[in-house]
Design a protein around this motif. Structure first.
Motif, PDB file in Angstrom:
ATOM      1  N   LEU A 105       0.843  -1.200   0.000  1.00 20.59           N
ATOM      2  CA  LEU A 105       0.000   0.000   0.000  1.00 20.59           C
ATOM      3  C   LEU A 105       0.877   1.250   0.000  1.00 20.59           C
ATOM      4  O   LEU A 105       0.534   2.260  -0.606  1.00 20.59           O
ATOM      5  CB  LEU A 105      -0.951  -0.007   1.198  1.00 20.59           C
ATOM      6  CG  LEU A 105      -2.186   0.863   1.031  1.00 20.59           C
ATOM      7  CD1 LEU A 105      -3.014   0.421  -0.164  1.00 20.59           C
ATOM      8  CD2 LEU A 105      -3.022   0.842   2.286  1.00 20.59           C
ATOM      9  N   GLY A 106       2.041   1.160   0.655  1.00 19.80           N
ATOM     10  CA  GLY A 106       2.980   2.273   0.638  1.00 19.80           C
ATOM     11  C   GLY A 106       3.446   2.604  -0.773  1.00 19.80           C
ATOM     12  O   GLY A 106       3.619   3.772  -1.138  1.00 19.80           O
ATOM     13  N   GLN A 107       3.654   1.570  -1.592  1.00 20.38           N
ATOM     14  CA  GLN A 107       4.062   1.825  -2.970  1.00 20.38           C
ATOM     15  C   GLN A 107       2.945   2.473  -3.782  1.00 20.38           C
ATOM     16  O   GLN A 107       3.206   3.324  -4.642  1.00 20.38           O
ATOM     17  CB  GLN A 107       4.543   0.531  -3.632  1.00 20.38           C
ATOM     18  CG  GLN A 107       5.900   0.121  -3.080  1.00 20.38           C
ATOM     19  CD  GLN A 107       6.472  -1.056  -3.819  1.00 20.38           C
ATOM     20  OE1 GLN A 107       6.793  -0.951  -4.990  1.00 20.38           O
ATOM     21  NE2 GLN A 107       6.594  -2.171  -3.120  1.00 20.38           N
ATOM     22  N   LEU A 108       1.719   2.110  -3.491  1.00 25.26           N
ATOM     23  CA  LEU A 108       0.601   2.795  -4.139  1.00 25.26           C
ATOM     24  C   LEU A 108       0.603   4.256  -3.707  1.00 25.26           C
ATOM     25  O   LEU A 108       0.438   5.161  -4.536  1.00 25.26           O
ATOM     26  CB  LEU A 108      -0.730   2.120  -3.790  1.00 25.26           C
ATOM     27  CG  LEU A 108      -1.986   2.763  -4.349  1.00 25.26           C
ATOM     28  CD1 LEU A 108      -1.939   2.892  -5.871  1.00 25.26           C
ATOM     29  CD2 LEU A 108      -3.225   1.976  -3.910  1.00 25.26           C
ATOM     30  N   GLY A 109       0.814   4.496  -2.425  1.00 26.63           N
ATOM     31  CA  GLY A 109       0.895   5.873  -1.928  1.00 26.63           C
ATOM     32  C   GLY A 109       2.023   6.649  -2.575  1.00 26.63           C
ATOM     33  O   GLY A 109       1.878   7.831  -2.906  1.00 26.63           O
ATOM     34  N   GLU A 110       3.160   5.987  -2.775  1.00 27.64           N
ATOM     35  CA  GLU A 110       4.299   6.630  -3.440  1.00 27.64           C
ATOM     36  C   GLU A 110       3.934   6.998  -4.880  1.00 27.64           C
ATOM     37  O   GLU A 110       4.249   8.096  -5.345  1.00 27.64           O
ATOM     38  CB  GLU A 110       5.510   5.699  -3.428  1.00 27.64           C
ATOM     39  CG  GLU A 110       6.744   6.284  -4.106  1.00 27.64           C
ATOM     40  CD  GLU A 110       7.932   5.359  -4.018  1.00 27.64           C
ATOM     41  OE1 GLU A 110       8.778   5.578  -3.142  1.00 27.64           O
ATOM     42  OE2 GLU A 110       7.985   4.409  -4.836  1.00 27.64           O
ATOM     43  N   GLN A 111       3.270   6.099  -5.576  1.00 29.75           N
ATOM     44  CA  GLN A 111       2.861   6.379  -6.954  1.00 29.75           C
ATOM     45  C   GLN A 111       1.881   7.545  -7.017  1.00 29.75           C
ATOM     46  O   GLN A 111       1.887   8.319  -7.971  1.00 29.75           O
ATOM     47  CB  GLN A 111       2.249   5.136  -7.589  1.00 29.75           C
ATOM     48  CG  GLN A 111       3.255   4.030  -7.824  1.00 29.75           C
ATOM     49  CD  GLN A 111       2.606   2.725  -8.270  1.00 29.75           C
ATOM     50  OE1 GLN A 111       1.387   2.572  -8.256  1.00 29.75           O
ATOM     51  NE2 GLN A 111       3.440   1.772  -8.682  1.00 29.75           N
ATOM     52  N   ALA A 164      -4.784  10.584  -0.092  1.00 31.63           N
ATOM     53  CA  ALA A 164      -4.342  10.337  -1.472  1.00 31.63           C
ATOM     54  C   ALA A 164      -5.230   9.286  -2.132  1.00 31.63           C
ATOM     55  O   ALA A 164      -5.575   9.409  -3.305  1.00 31.63           O
ATOM     56  CB  ALA A 164      -2.878   9.895  -1.484  1.00 31.63           C
ATOM     57  N   LEU A 165      -5.609   8.263  -1.380  1.00 37.80           N
ATOM     58  CA  LEU A 165      -6.506   7.232  -1.913  1.00 37.80           C
ATOM     59  C   LEU A 165      -7.898   7.810  -2.169  1.00 37.80           C
ATOM     60  O   LEU A 165      -8.511   7.539  -3.197  1.00 37.80           O
ATOM     61  CB  LEU A 165      -6.584   6.045  -0.948  1.00 37.80           C
ATOM     62  CG  LEU A 165      -5.286   5.259  -0.779  1.00 37.80           C
ATOM     63  CD1 LEU A 165      -5.359   4.355   0.446  1.00 37.80           C
ATOM     64  CD2 LEU A 165      -4.977   4.457  -2.028  1.00 37.80           C
ATOM     65  N   ALA A 166      -8.385   8.610  -1.233  1.00 35.66           N
ATOM     66  CA  ALA A 166      -9.714   9.214  -1.383  1.00 35.66           C
ATOM     67  C   ALA A 166      -9.782  10.161  -2.578  1.00 35.66           C
ATOM     68  O   ALA A 166     -10.845  10.343  -3.173  1.00 35.66           O
ATOM     69  CB  ALA A 166     -10.092   9.952  -0.093  1.00 35.66           C
ATOM     70  N   ASP A 167      -8.641  10.752  -2.944  1.00 38.70           N
ATOM     71  CA  ASP A 167      -8.603  11.719  -4.031  1.00 38.70           C
ATOM     72  C   ASP A 167      -8.511  11.094  -5.422  1.00 38.70           C
ATOM     73  O   ASP A 167      -8.563  11.811  -6.423  1.00 38.70           O
ATOM     74  CB  ASP A 167      -7.414  12.677  -3.847  1.00 38.70           C
ATOM     75  CG  ASP A 167      -7.641  13.671  -2.713  1.00 38.70           C
ATOM     76  OD1 ASP A 167      -8.808  13.875  -2.309  1.00 38.70           O
ATOM     77  OD2 ASP A 167      -6.643  14.226  -2.218  1.00 38.70           O
ATOM     78  N   THR A 214       2.255  -3.360 -11.366  1.00 43.42           N
ATOM     79  CA  THR A 214       3.625  -3.634 -11.814  1.00 43.42           C
ATOM     80  C   THR A 214       4.623  -3.785 -10.672  1.00 43.42           C
ATOM     81  O   THR A 214       5.774  -4.142 -10.920  1.00 43.42           O
ATOM     82  CB  THR A 214       4.141  -2.522 -12.763  1.00 43.42           C
ATOM     83  OG1 THR A 214       4.235  -1.289 -12.042  1.00 43.42           O
ATOM     84  CG2 THR A 214       3.231  -2.382 -13.971  1.00 43.42           C
ATOM     85  N   ILE A 215       4.205  -3.542  -9.420  1.00 43.20           N
ATOM     86  CA  ILE A 215       5.183  -3.650  -8.332  1.00 43.20           C
ATOM     87  C   ILE A 215       5.596  -5.110  -8.146  1.00 43.20           C
ATOM     88  O   ILE A 215       4.811  -6.036  -8.370  1.00 43.20           O
ATOM     89  CB  ILE A 215       4.676  -3.033  -7.002  1.00 43.20           C
ATOM     90  CG1 ILE A 215       3.495  -3.816  -6.423  1.00 43.20           C
ATOM     91  CG2 ILE A 215       4.346  -1.555  -7.174  1.00 43.20           C
ATOM     92  CD1 ILE A 215       3.102  -3.403  -5.008  1.00 43.20           C
ATOM     93  N   GLU A 216       6.815  -5.293  -7.746  1.00 44.51           N
ATOM     94  CA  GLU A 216       7.406  -6.629  -7.614  1.00 44.51           C
ATOM     95  C   GLU A 216       6.622  -7.536  -6.661  1.00 44.51           C
ATOM     96  O   GLU A 216       6.524  -8.741  -6.886  1.00 44.51           O
ATOM     97  CB  GLU A 216       8.838  -6.457  -7.110  1.00 44.51           C
ATOM     98  CG  GLU A 216       9.601  -7.730  -6.910  1.00 44.51           C
ATOM     99  CD  GLU A 216      11.010  -7.473  -6.404  1.00 44.51           C
ATOM    100  OE1 GLU A 216      11.552  -8.375  -5.755  1.00 44.51           O
ATOM    101  OE2 GLU A 216      11.565  -6.387  -6.652  1.00 44.51           O
ATOM    102  N   GLU A 217       6.068  -6.981  -5.612  1.00 41.15           N
ATOM    103  CA  GLU A 217       5.390  -7.774  -4.588  1.00 41.15           C
ATOM    104  C   GLU A 217       4.156  -8.512  -5.087  1.00 41.15           C
ATOM    105  O   GLU A 217       3.732  -9.495  -4.479  1.00 41.15           O
ATOM    106  CB  GLU A 217       5.019  -6.883  -3.383  1.00 41.15           C
ATOM    107  CG  GLU A 217       6.204  -6.463  -2.550  1.00 41.15           C
ATOM    108  CD  GLU A 217       7.097  -5.425  -3.227  1.00 41.15           C
ATOM    109  OE1 GLU A 217       8.243  -5.275  -2.788  1.00 41.15           O
ATOM    110  OE2 GLU A 217       6.651  -4.761  -4.206  1.00 41.15           O
TER     111      GLU A 217
END
Length: 163
Positions: free
Chosen positions: A45-51, A105-108, A123-126
């Motif tokens: 979820l952190g990587q989604l936040g980073e994106q 960020a998710l809500a937006d 596309t993230i490795e995980e």
């Protein structure tokens, strides 16, 4: 064996020992939860936040607060005592409070952006090989609904996990 994760919204005062030990399913309304086996709140979820924000995924994905449940009893708050306790007894479940910056960020995410956001996140490795945007769209749509309600109602986004 994987990690069982369930995302939910609540006020901090609503986090009870029962929720920490057994999850939100028996303790909160169904519309306040999103089942997501194996989607960890820090790295994935952190990587989604980073994106979404450009913030480092470990920063935006790190917890605001966390609660642990151990079969050895109450987990000490003091970091030194906590490390020693967990080394001896382990942890079987936890509740992770996401930062409000990630919740917002998710809500937006605009409804028309879901497919593109999902395609990039897939596309993230995980996720491993073979996961595509359409495979994760349902989760992003569920998070958007939860986080919009959380922000409107002054609640936080949480993840309960168990081994």
């Amino acid at each position: 064996m994987g990690v069982f994760t369930e995302y939910f919204i609540a006020e901090r005062d609503d986090i009870t020992a029962e929720i920490i030990e057994s999850g939100p399913e028996r303790n909160l309304p169904a519309e306040d939860m999103l089942l997501a086996k194996g989607v960890d709140p820090v790295v994935m979820l952190g990587q989604l936040g980073e994106q979404l924000t450009g913030a480092d995924f470990l920063d935006i994905g790190d917890d605001e607060k966390s609660w642990l449940w151990s079969p050895g009893g109450e987990v000490p708050e003091d970091p030194e005592l906590r490390r020693a306790f967990l080394a001896e007894h382990g942890v079987e479940a936890s509740v992770h409070e996401s930062k409000d910056r990630l919740r917002d960020a998710l809500a937006d995410i605009a409804d028309e952006e879901v497919a593109a956001v999902a395609a990039r996140w897939a596309t993230i490795e995980e996720w491993g090989e073979g996961v595509t945007g359409p495979d994760v769209e349902w989760f992003i749509e569920g998070l958007i609904a939860l986080t919009r309600r959380a922000r409107t109602e002054g609640k936080h986004l949480y993840c309960w996990w168990s081994l």
